[in-house]
Each structure stands twice: as C-alpha cells, then as structure tokens.
Design an enzyme around this catalytic site. Sequence first.
Site, PDB file in Angstrom:
ATOM      1  N   ASN A 133       0.820  -1.236   0.000  1.00 39.11           N
ATOM      2  CA  ASN A 133       0.000   0.000   0.000  1.00 39.11           C
ATOM      3  C   ASN A 133       0.842   1.269   0.000  1.00 39.11           C
ATOM      4  O   ASN A 133       0.480   2.285  -0.568  1.00 39.11           O
ATOM      5  CB  ASN A 133      -0.889   0.022   1.246  1.00 39.11           C
ATOM      6  N   LYS A 160      15.281 -15.815 -31.094  1.00 39.69           N
ATOM      7  CA  LYS A 160      14.582 -14.689 -31.743  1.00 39.69           C
ATOM      8  C   LYS A 160      14.229 -15.132 -33.157  1.00 39.69           C
ATOM      9  O   LYS A 160      14.945 -15.947 -33.750  1.00 39.69           O
ATOM     10  CB  LYS A 160      15.484 -13.448 -31.780  1.00 39.69           C
ATOM     11  N   LYS A 204      11.280 -13.072 -31.195  1.00 36.22           N
ATOM     12  CA  LYS A 204      10.782 -13.352 -29.842  1.00 36.22           C
ATOM     13  C   LYS A 204       9.641 -14.368 -29.904  1.00 36.22           C
ATOM     14  O   LYS A 204       9.532 -15.242 -29.079  1.00 36.22           O
ATOM     15  CB  LYS A 204      10.324 -12.038 -29.202  1.00 36.22           C
ATOM     16  N   LYS A 228      17.501 -20.016 -23.782  1.00 32.90           N
ATOM     17  CA  LYS A 228      16.283 -19.800 -22.996  1.00 32.90           C
ATOM     18  C   LYS A 228      15.122 -19.480 -23.939  1.00 32.90           C
ATOM     19  O   LYS A 228      15.310 -18.860 -24.984  1.00 32.90           O
ATOM     20  CB  LYS A 228      16.461 -18.682 -21.968  1.00 32.90           C
ATOM     21  N   ASN A 229      13.900 -19.887 -23.471  1.00 35.05           N
ATOM     22  CA  ASN A 229      12.690 -19.356 -24.117  1.00 35.05           C
ATOM     23  C   ASN A 229      12.677 -17.855 -23.856  1.00 35.05           C
ATOM     24  O   ASN A 229      13.161 -17.406 -22.811  1.00 35.05           O
ATOM     25  CB  ASN A 229      11.432 -19.935 -23.475  1.00 35.05           C
ATOM     26  N   ASP A 230      12.046 -17.123 -24.729  1.00 32.95           N
ATOM     27  CA  ASP A 230      11.866 -15.712 -24.413  1.00 32.95           C
ATOM     28  C   ASP A 230      10.733 -15.553 -23.402  1.00 32.95           C
ATOM     29  O   ASP A 230       9.929 -16.469 -23.215  1.00 32.95           O
ATOM     30  CB  ASP A 230      11.589 -14.901 -25.688  1.00 32.95           C
ATOM     31  N   GLU A 231      10.668 -14.363 -22.804  1.00 31.89           N
ATOM     32  CA  GLU A 231       9.757 -14.230 -21.657  1.00 31.89           C
ATOM     33  C   GLU A 231       8.282 -14.444 -21.976  1.00 31.89           C
ATOM     34  O   GLU A 231       7.505 -14.801 -21.106  1.00 31.89           O
ATOM     35  CB  GLU A 231       9.971 -12.890 -20.936  1.00 31.89           C
ATOM     36  N   HIS A 266      12.914 -14.503 -14.706  1.00 31.09           N
ATOM     37  CA  HIS A 266      12.926 -13.402 -15.675  1.00 31.09           C
ATOM     38  C   HIS A 266      12.091 -12.273 -15.070  1.00 31.09           C
ATOM     39  O   HIS A 266      11.016 -12.524 -14.557  1.00 31.09           O
ATOM     40  CB  HIS A 266      12.355 -13.849 -17.032  1.00 31.09           C
ATOM     41  N   ARG A 267      12.586 -11.060 -15.181  1.00 30.87           N
ATOM     42  CA  ARG A 267      11.956  -9.970 -14.409  1.00 30.87           C
ATOM     43  C   ARG A 267      11.139  -9.000 -15.267  1.00 30.87           C
ATOM     44  O   ARG A 267      11.014  -7.823 -14.947  1.00 30.87           O
ATOM     45  CB  ARG A 267      13.058  -9.226 -13.667  1.00 30.87           C
ATOM     46  N   HIS A 288      17.725 -12.001 -13.769  1.00 36.79           N
ATOM     47  CA  HIS A 288      18.314 -10.975 -14.637  1.00 36.79           C
ATOM     48  C   HIS A 288      18.629  -9.750 -13.781  1.00 36.79           C
ATOM     49  O   HIS A 288      17.758  -9.270 -13.038  1.00 36.79           O
ATOM     50  CB  HIS A 288      17.341 -10.604 -15.745  1.00 36.79           C
ATOM     51  N   LYS A 329      21.037  -2.724 -23.918  1.00 33.35           N
ATOM     52  CA  LYS A 329      19.957  -1.832 -24.383  1.00 33.35           C
ATOM     53  C   LYS A 329      19.055  -1.317 -23.259  1.00 33.35           C
ATOM     54  O   LYS A 329      18.249  -0.426 -23.463  1.00 33.35           O
ATOM     55  CB  LYS A 329      19.100  -2.553 -25.425  1.00 33.35           C
ATOM     56  N   SER A 333      21.676  -9.828 -19.707  1.00 34.58           N
ATOM     57  CA  SER A 333      20.986  -9.940 -20.983  1.00 34.58           C
ATOM     58  C   SER A 333      20.402  -8.588 -21.357  1.00 34.58           C
ATOM     59  O   SER A 333      20.251  -7.723 -20.508  1.00 34.58           O
ATOM     60  CB  SER A 333      19.863 -10.968 -20.802  1.00 34.58           C
TER      61      SER A 333
END
Length: 485
Positions: free
Chosen positions: A119, A171, A173, A197-200, A292-293, A326, A334, A403
């Site tokens: 809150n 990719k 993606k 890895k798979n992408d998110e 993965h964030r 990550h 980037k 990454s």
Amino acid sequence: MVIKKVDKNIEKDYSLNPHQGSYVNLNFKEYQNGEYLLAVFHMVPDKSLNILQAACEIAAESSTGTNFLVQTETPFSKKMNALVYQFDEKKNLVWIAYPWRLFDRGGNVQNILTYIVGNVLGMKQVSTLRLIDVWFPSTMLEQYDGPSYTLDDMKKYLGIKNRPVLGTIIKPKMGLTSSEYAEVCYDFWTGGGDFVKNDEPQANQDFCPYDKMVKHVKEAMDKAVKVTGKKKVHSFNVSAADFDTMIERCELIRAAGFEPGSYAFLIDGITAGWMAVQTLRRKYPDVFIHFHRASHGAYTRPENPIGFSVLVLSKFARLAGASGIHTGTAGVGKMKGSPEEDITAAKGILKLLAKGHIFSQSWSKVQSNDKEMLKLVNEDNVHHLILEDDSWRGIKKCAPIISGGLNPTLLKPFIDVAGTVDFITTMGAGCHAHPDGTKAGATALVQSLEAYEKKIPIEKYAKTHKELARSIEFFSKGKKDSESA
Ligand code: CAP
Ligand code: MG
C-alpha cells in the site's frame, strides 16, 4: 510528541501526533539484534508533512497501522509496530526496522513485499518512495529457502570452470513454429553456445504448441550434444495462467527425457508472481529456477519516484530461492541501468558477504553472536561457495543473468564493469542478427570469450576468427547507425 533535531546549531521541531509517535524511536539501539528486517527508503514527503511525520505514516501503513490511532490496538500489537529509527533529511533517506515476526511463517517472500512495498507505494503522504536497500538478519535467513540448484551446479554439469555460461534467447521473440524454434537452438548449440532460454512471452501458442516445442528441443539438444560432445542446457518458460498448468509444463519437460541438469525452469517472476517462484523452488529443488523480471522497470527504473531498486528485487529473488535472476547490463546493453545499480545487485546475490547501497549483507545463517563460526564462514567468503552439505551455513548464491542488447563486442566491456565472470549471459539479437546466421553468431560469442581469456583485443583476435570479425563489423556498424540515427 515533540522531536527536536539539531543540525548545525539549528534546532528543528518534527512534532508528531500520537499515531505517528508510536512508529518512531530515534534512540532505538536493538535494530540489529536479529529480530528486525531493516529497510532504507528514499522518501520525499508530501508538502503537508515533514519527513519524519511522513516516515512514521509509511512505517504504520507498512506494518500494523493505518492513518489514525485505533482504539483496538493492544500492548502486544504495538510491539509489532515498525519503527523509524533514523532519518537524513538532506538525503531524503529514512531507516525503518520491521519486526520479522510480522511476516507469514514458512518463508513467504510475497508477504514481506506486500508489507514493505505494498500500500505504501500508493500513499498520498509521499511524492517519492523508493525502497533502495534491505537487510536480513541471520536469524531470519534460516526461515527462507534460498536457492537449491545453483550456477555452480549448472557449471559443473556443463563442465565449465572459470567463465560465464554463454547463452542466447531464441529470436524472433515469437512466431517460429516448434521445429523452426528447435532448429535455431541446434544452430546456437553447434556454434558452441551452452545455454538457450525461451523468451519471456513463450508459452503455448497455437503456432508453437508447448508439447511440440519441448519435443523438438529435446531432439535438437540430443543431436547437438552428439555433434559437439558437450552438454547443453535449455531454460523452458513454465509461466502459465494457473499453478496446475505451470506444474503440467514442468512435468511435461521432465517426462520428455531430458537428463537432470540439462533443463531449467524459467518463470516471469513479476507477472507470474512470487508464489510461482517459490512453488517451483520447493517442488523442484533439483532444477535451476530462472527468474525473468519482465515489467520490473515499473519499479526499478532509476528515474521512477516510486518503486524499489534492482538490488532489492534481486535480494528477494535470492531469498525466495531463484537460482538466477536478470540483473541488467550496467548500461552496456539496451536496457536502462548503471554499474552502481546493476553490479551492486549482481554482487549482492552472488556473494556470501555483499555490500549493498546502504547495508552490508551477510547471507550466512550463522548467528551473529557465534563469533567463531562467523569468522570461519566469512574467511571462506573468497569461495562464496555454499556446498550442498553445508547449506546450513548460509543462503546459496543466486546467479546474475546478464541480458538485453548484448553482443560479442560487449562481452569484455561488461566483464570489465562487473569484475566477475560468475554469471550467465544471454544474447538474442547479439547472436541471431549475425550476418551469417545463428551458428556463426554463437561462434562469434565463443571467440569473443576466447579473446578475453587470452587477453587479446577482439579486433586482433578477429583477424584469424572470421565469425568474430563479421560480428564486430556488423554490430559496430549497427552502433554507428543507431548513434547517427
Ligand atoms: C533480450 C531479451 C531479454 C531482456 C530482458 C529481450 O533480448 O530476451 O528478455 O534481456 O531484460 O526480450 O529483450 P536481446 P533484462 O538479447 O535480443 O536484447 O535482462 O534487463 O531483464
Ligand atoms: Mg526477452
């Protein structure tokens, strides 16, 4: 309650109402006695309050209180009040101690975050509120899981010693069919890469059904292992609409014949939630849990007035038992991020003893009054290893996963900033945009590491390594184009 503070002989009155007064103790000495989680917020009060009044309102709302003193409080409930124990008006910093008895027993991280960044992030009494660091006492650490399967285990499986795990994200993606996806995995692995890895957002899309993706990846991995003679790892995104489906995906992967160590479970820890992270950690202690964030920027971007730091997110991921999270590219890639922010986070989750933005955090579970054992544990910090048979000593390491806009020309710049090679790096476009394709992109990544290890500038090393030469030409040109655009 009148609280006066003298600063350069000027006495300032921070008068508090009785409600605020029960959430402050500037003479509090016991905050490091093991009973308190400590938190430091960067806080700017709303114009109607002074910094201490606002800090007390935050301490109330993030622990036992609300916006008025209630008739129903008891002598015991008051003992559970969070306490403002320090503040620095010039730096807009406030220190708050939370009795960790407040938190849900059984090692629940989601519950802590609901208190300290719940809150309060929406309260009118502050115009800025960023949780910049937290400190866990060792007495609290033993209540939480921490990682089980770590980067050390993955490196052992891959036969890697003192170097980063070289990875990619497939990719585009999204949009590849399951067999097309697996082909790109094969190309990366046979180009010399370790980890895919798979992408998110990868899940069970009609054009790439989950079960088919898993099946084709297994085939591709078996072929790549055979061709290269090297072990490979794939991190499958198991995020889903509900826990049953998430577990179903995990079980499907485990039933597909992958040998232990060759797969990881990726979870979109923020959009899928902390319960998902901890469910995976508890149900699959033998699997690397990859946090993965995606969407963390809403909290962690440095320009956000409201939220928390990358360090705070990463420390809670380690507490929750993520094997890796990550932590950003420190401005080299980037994504937004600075060395101060991203490298502090990376080291904060790798080491047994780590300096944060405010606190030095020991991840040892050894009690702070056990001086002898603490000395032993801290002396061993150089290895920062918590091996299986001595996980009683502390919370195991959580791997920084680096990454976001990286490519082979940026590997050494990142390592130079980070000062460690103990991480996983995943380069998406950095491999798949290579003019000669994914396999060459992977080989260029391997060659950029070789150059680093041999202490040869990549430009020189590229003279005898064509994949790297093509990568440098492409990404350096790309950099110039983007800078001139
Ligand atoms: C990177 C990535 C990762 C980001 C996440 C992407 O792809 O797959 O999700 O790294 O950012 O989708 O952007 P590229 P962070 O390598 O092609 O950039 O690691 O900062 O959480
Ligand atoms: Mg991605």
